[in-house]
Scaffold this active site. Structure first.
Site, PDB file in Angstrom:
ATOM      1  N   ARG A  21      17.477  33.006   9.140  1.00  0.00           N
ATOM      2  CA  ARG A  21      16.078  32.254   9.073  1.00  0.00           C
ATOM      3  C   ARG A  21      15.320  33.011   7.663  1.00  0.00           C
ATOM      4  O   ARG A  21      14.916  32.570   6.721  1.00  0.00           O
ATOM      5  CB  ARG A  21      15.271  32.310  10.152  1.00  0.00           C
ATOM      6  N   ASN A  39      15.432  28.348  14.786  1.00  0.00           N
ATOM      7  CA  ASN A  39      16.648  28.473  15.586  1.00  0.00           C
ATOM      8  C   ASN A  39      16.516  27.263  16.682  1.00  0.00           C
ATOM      9  O   ASN A  39      15.282  27.175  16.952  1.00  0.00           O
ATOM     10  CB  ASN A  39      16.561  29.792  16.230  1.00  0.00           C
TER      11      ASN A  39
END
Length: 92
Positions: A21, A39
């Site tokens: 990320r 996520n």
């Protein structure tokens, strides 16, 4: 700005716990792409990219490799009209 597009992307593989990320956010910001990344509970990463067609397509291509420690198995992307997202963030 009719050359702007939106890509909604799901990335599968070893993509959580490997800075995927953060690397996605940093790469998107470097390329002036708006959107977000997060996520999912099933182990995938979900992302939205908005920007010029070439930049967004390049970002989707980047997702196939991602962060250095990631092991990407698949990238599924759907393209649509942009919704006007501003900036790029990691969602939790």
């Amino acid at each position: 700005m009719s050359d702007r597009i939106r890509a909604h992307v799901y990335v599968s593989g070893r993509v959580q716990g490997v800075y995927y990320r953060a690397n996605t956010r940093d790469t998107a910001r470097e390329r002036d792409i708006d959107g977000w990344v997060r996520n999912l509970d099933d182990g995938r990463v979900e992302a939205v990219f908005e920007g010029p067609r070439e930049a967004v397509e390049s970002m989707v291509g980047w997702c196939h490799t991602g962060s250095p420690k990631a092991r990407v198995e698949s990238v599924d992307a759907a393209y649509d009209d942009p919704e006007g997202v501003d900036g790029f963030e990691i969602r939790r």
